[in-house]
Design an enzyme around this catalytic site. Sequence first.
Site, PDB file in Angstrom:
ATOM      1  N   GLY A   5      28.762  98.607  54.679  1.00 42.80           N
ATOM      2  CA  GLY A   5      30.224  98.728  54.750  1.00 42.80           C
ATOM      3  C   GLY A   5      30.942  97.805  53.786  1.00 42.80           C
TER       4      GLY A   5
ATOM      5  N   LYS B 261      24.295  88.056  57.985  1.00 40.28           N
ATOM      6  CA  LYS B 261      23.225  87.615  58.886  1.00 40.28           C
ATOM      7  C   LYS B 261      21.849  88.135  58.490  1.00 40.28           C
ATOM      8  CE  LYS B 261      25.151  88.894  62.815  1.00 40.28           C
ATOM      9  NZ  LYS B 261      25.231  89.118  64.249  1.00 40.28           N
TER      10      LYS B 261
ATOM     11  N   ARG C 280      36.153 109.612  54.247  1.00 35.15           N
ATOM     12  CA  ARG C 280      35.090 110.359  54.931  1.00 35.15           C
ATOM     13  C   ARG C 280      35.477 111.821  55.158  1.00 35.15           C
ATOM     14  NH1 ARG C 280      32.888 105.538  58.914  1.00 35.15           N
ATOM     15  NH2 ARG C 280      31.374 104.798  57.383  1.00 35.15           N
TER      16      ARG C 280
ATOM     17  N   GLY D  79      23.980 100.982  58.546  1.00 36.25           N
ATOM     18  CA  GLY D  79      22.804 100.758  59.382  1.00 36.25           C
ATOM     19  C   GLY D  79      21.704 101.768  59.104  1.00 36.25           C
TER      20      GLY D  79
HETATM   21  P1  ADP Z   1      27.423  94.911  54.595  1.00 38.85           P
HETATM   22  O1  ADP Z   1      28.523  95.470  55.459  1.00 38.85           O
HETATM   23  O2  ADP Z   1      27.618  95.219  53.148  1.00 38.85           O
HETATM   24  O3  ADP Z   1      26.057  95.277  55.110  1.00 38.85           O
HETATM   25  P2  ADP Z   1      27.429  92.425  56.028  1.00 38.85           P
HETATM   26  O4  ADP Z   1      28.161  93.091  57.126  1.00 38.85           O
HETATM   27  O5  ADP Z   1      26.043  91.982  56.282  1.00 38.85           O
HETATM   28  O6  ADP Z   1      27.478  93.310  54.698  1.00 38.85           O
HETATM   29  O7  ADP Z   1      28.193  91.090  55.578  1.00 38.85           O
HETATM   30  C1  ADP Z   1      29.488  91.124  55.091  1.00 38.85           C
HETATM   31  C2  ADP Z   1      30.199  89.818  55.355  1.00 38.85           C
HETATM   32  O8  ADP Z   1      29.416  88.711  54.980  1.00 38.85           O
HETATM   33  C3  ADP Z   1      31.470  89.719  54.580  1.00 38.85           C
HETATM   34  O9  ADP Z   1      32.546  89.905  55.446  1.00 38.85           O
HETATM   35  C4  ADP Z   1      31.442  88.304  53.979  1.00 38.85           C
HETATM   36  O10 ADP Z   1      32.653  87.592  54.176  1.00 38.85           O
HETATM   37  C5  ADP Z   1      30.318  87.648  54.713  1.00 38.85           C
HETATM   38  N1  ADP Z   1      29.666  86.591  53.942  1.00 38.85           N
HETATM   39  C6  ADP Z   1      28.992  86.706  52.784  1.00 38.85           C
HETATM   40  N2  ADP Z   1      28.572  85.514  52.356  1.00 38.85           N
HETATM   41  C7  ADP Z   1      28.978  84.593  53.256  1.00 38.85           C
HETATM   42  C8  ADP Z   1      28.864  83.173  53.371  1.00 38.85           C
HETATM   43  N3  ADP Z   1      28.219  82.453  52.441  1.00 38.85           N
HETATM   44  N4  ADP Z   1      29.412  82.583  54.437  1.00 38.85           N
HETATM   45  C9  ADP Z   1      30.063  83.313  55.375  1.00 38.85           C
HETATM   46  N5  ADP Z   1      30.207  84.649  55.327  1.00 38.85           N
HETATM   47  C10 ADP Z   1      29.672  85.286  54.280  1.00 38.85           C
HETATM   48 MG    MG Z   2      29.154  94.921  57.455  1.00 40.33          MG
END
Ligand code: ADP
Ligand code: MG
Length: 391
Positions: free
Chosen positions: A348, A197, A35, A371
């Site tokens: 992230g 989620k 960053r 976000g």
């Molecule tokens: P980003 O940061 O790209 O927006 P999120 O924060 O929503 O993504 O989600 C990332 C996390 O989701 C990762 O740490 C990963 O381990 C978890 N994840 C993905 N698929 C599954 C799954 N089937 N069961 C549990 N955790 C999961």
């Molecule tokens: Mg995340």
Amino acid sequence: MLRQMDALDVAGKRVLVRLDLNVPLKEGKVRDDTRVREAAPTVKALAERGAVVIACSHLGRAKGKPDPALSLAPVAPILAHHVGRPVQFVPDTAGEVARQMVAAAKPGDVLLLENTRFEAGEEANSPELSARLAALADLYVNDAFGSAHRAHASTAGVASQFARPAAGPLMARELAALGRVRDNPERPFVAVVGGAKVSDKLGTLKALAGKADTLVLIGGMANTFLFARGVGIGASLAEPDLASEAREIMAAAEARGVKVLLPTDVVVATDVDSPGRVVAVGGVTPTDKILDIGPASRAAIATVLAGARTTFWNGPAGVFEKPAFAEGTMAIARALADSKAFTVVGGGESVAAVQQAGVASKISHVSTGGGASLEFLAGDVLPGVAVLEEP
Ligand code: ADP
Ligand code: MG
């Protein structure tokens, strides 16, 4: 129209520039300077154009009072290194010390203020703090897209105190790339959404269900949708409370002719430290956890991505932090890299996955604002951006 930094006459002026220097720290050391490296050209350009550059940023989750562990002091020499000029660290955000150091600065000097979240007024978007920050400078530039979805004093509040607040180049690039996806996607537009989620991404999912040609659901996100369709998901991460929301999103998508693609096979295990087994969706036992998408799903998604002209990806396909459950996520990263589409990746963990796959340079735009990028795509007005728009 977004007012841009280049349009400002900064020579001889004091310019307050909001950066994203929210670097990961470990035992007082900066663990990853990405960053800082990305912010440096903005600072350099302002200094070369003869501004007194007053940089500011938040760092970590300081709770409105000084926390030595979250000081920006260790960032100053790193910023100096990437800018190629000395950076004076100001051990104060917007008080008397900051005022005096700014008053003593000359055109071309660069100062870095202490963590904005050391001030209680930052997250409260207090007019009092906004006024103190604004009093330090003649002009204001916001180049911190990742903080633009929050109305804080150093983003929205202070900007409204200037006649012509402007967007920095990183902010402008983010808005151009995400705007191309949201407002005018070349079709077919394929959106791939996964991660942990549904609840974090509900607004974005609803918006994409009305906009994409195909909505691909993966990761923990897909588990809730599979559950909503009556598929057994065993002990998988899911939000059963959101099953009816999930059904509504799928129905809305179908009504608009948007295809919704869910995994047809998955990798399961009883825990993340056990070896995975590939099973068809429908074959998940009550003690199994779905931890990745399976090979048939990977191939189907790769085919859809190969035919896309615009793609947006947020959220990994599985627990990619564990090699046994990383293949789905890596396959999507590679499929995006191979595609001729305009590709945008945000979030992230998704950005980390693209880097892990070694394909970041083949993605059209890697968004730094998790976000903020989701809220922008959901159609929300970002308070830190709205104030930079020229009427
Ligand atoms: P980003 O940061 O790209 O927006 P999120 O924060 O929503 O993504 O989600 C990332 C996390 O989701 C990762 O740490 C990963 O381990 C978890 N994840 C993905 N698929 C599954 C799954 N089937 N069961 C549990 N955790 C999961
Ligand atoms: Mg995340």
